[in-house]
Design an enzyme around this catalytic site. Structure first.
Site: not given
Ligand code: GDP
Length: 328
Positions: A151, A129, A127
């Site tokens: 993660y 990440e 990933s």
């Molecule tokens: P990630 O890149 O694996 O963490 O995928 P996510 O889709 O969970 O999050 C992507 C980005 O969106 C991160 O930087 C989060 O902080 C941002 N983000 C902003 N608002 C939200 C929210 O309401 N839910 C999630 N899941 N992410 C959010």
């Protein structure tokens, strides 16, 4: 007929990969967790050809049994606790599944293969990440990892364990460093689907506002259906290796929100969006973007679906589902 075993078969990527491999003529096996996993119905309706085996990444004996019963030529490890946000509150579980689970699969495979360790090809869904606090831009296969969540830390462990399996034992083990990849099948806990779902409901008058976390984070978002092809291409190489899989384009969460609202004809979208610290994280991955040139030259892979199309595809799918459910 080649056979493949997929862990994480009920997830977004597992379903797309199963469809892709079945179309290629594979016999596809999937590992399914729990006694009566409700998601098994999803697998049975979307890809009825898949043969399901009960097992769990945290239970190595079940993995040995699944390998024995499915006799795969290729193993795709897509199973994981996959939400970054969830991983802070469930760090042990994330480590058990997303890190140690990979050790279990690799050890089960090593036992299964005996003195012919390269006979079955293994794919690890690594990933972006792992890059977290990115040490260079764009990120390549050689960029130093700096994970920012339980993660991300688990994915670093899994990534290096995969590399060590090929360097130590001669296993055909490869990692695909996948940047964020989305689709209408993405879970609502991920930001893209939360947005497409919320925007569709607002457009239909079923909801007034979207409550978000950090809108300034940047991600390299591609379409999951494109990314499973890269997984397969990787395992067709005689030499196992690691590849970045990404679009090379990065967008702020704010851009995703604005594009989704514009797609349903709402330009004054800020009126519908509120931020709440409840959705911000203890540490953030601010800005990542992948350089997939190695995958392009060596695998001949490139993404087909661009950012705007991806947003439109997701919003349209949610509009259809929400209007069917609500009758609007
Ligand atoms: P990630 O890149 O694996 O963490 O995928 P996510 O889709 O969970 O999050 C992507 C980005 O969106 C991160 O930087 C989060 O902080 C941002 N983000 C902003 N608002 C939200 C929210 O309401 N839910 C999630 N899941 N992410 C959010």
């Amino acid at each position: 007929m080649p056979a493949a075993l997929i862990t994480g078969i009920t997830g977004q990527d597992g379903l797309y990969l199963a469809e892709f491999l079945i179309a290629k003529g594979y016999e596809v096996h999937g590992l399914i967790r729990g006694q009566d996993n409700p998601k098994q119905h999803l697998v049975r309706s979307l890809v009825p050809e898949v043969q399901l085996h009960r097992g769990d990444l945290t239970d190595m004996t079940s993995l040995v049994r699944a390998l024995r019963d499915s006799q795969p030529d290729e193993v795709y490890n897509l199973g994981a606790v996959s939400s970054v946000a969830y991983s802070w509150d469930n760090a042990h579980l994330t480590t058990d599944v997303t890190a140690v689970g990979v050790l279990n699969v690799l050890e089960a495979l090593r036992l299964h293969l005996g003195d012919d360790p390269g006979r079955v090809r293994f794919y690890q869904a690594s990933s972006s990440e792992i890059f977290g606090k990115a040490q260079e831009t764009p990120q390549t296969e050689r960029t130093l990892p700096w994970p920012r969540s339980p993660y991300g830390v688990s994915k670093v462990y899994a990534h290096y364990l995969t590399i060590n399996s090929r360097e130590s034992y001669g296993m055909h083990a490869s990692s695909g460093i996948l940047f964020n990849h989305e689709s209408p099948r993405r879970g609502l806990e991920f930001v893209t689907r939360k947005i497409s779902h919320g925007v569709a409901r607002i457009a239909l008058g079923l909801q007034d506002e979207l409550v978000m976390g950090n809108l300034d984070a940047h991600r390299d978002w591609g379409f999951a259906g494109d990314y499973v092809e890269a997984m397969w291409l990787q395992l067709q190489r005689d030499e196992p290796d690691d590849y970045i899989v990404a679009t090379g384009e990065t967008h702020a969460v704010r851009d995703f929100v604005a594009t989704a609202f514009q797609h349903v004809g709402i330009d004054d979208w800020e009126r519908h969006v509120r931020t709440d610290p409840r959705f911000t994280r203890p540490a953030e991955v601010d800005h990542i973007v992948g350089d997939a040139s190695k995958a392009r030259t060596e695998l001949g892979w490139k993404p087909r679906v661009a950012f705007r199309e991806l947003v439109a595809m997701m919003v349209d799918a949610d509009l259809a589902e929400q209007s069917r459910q609500s009758g609007r």
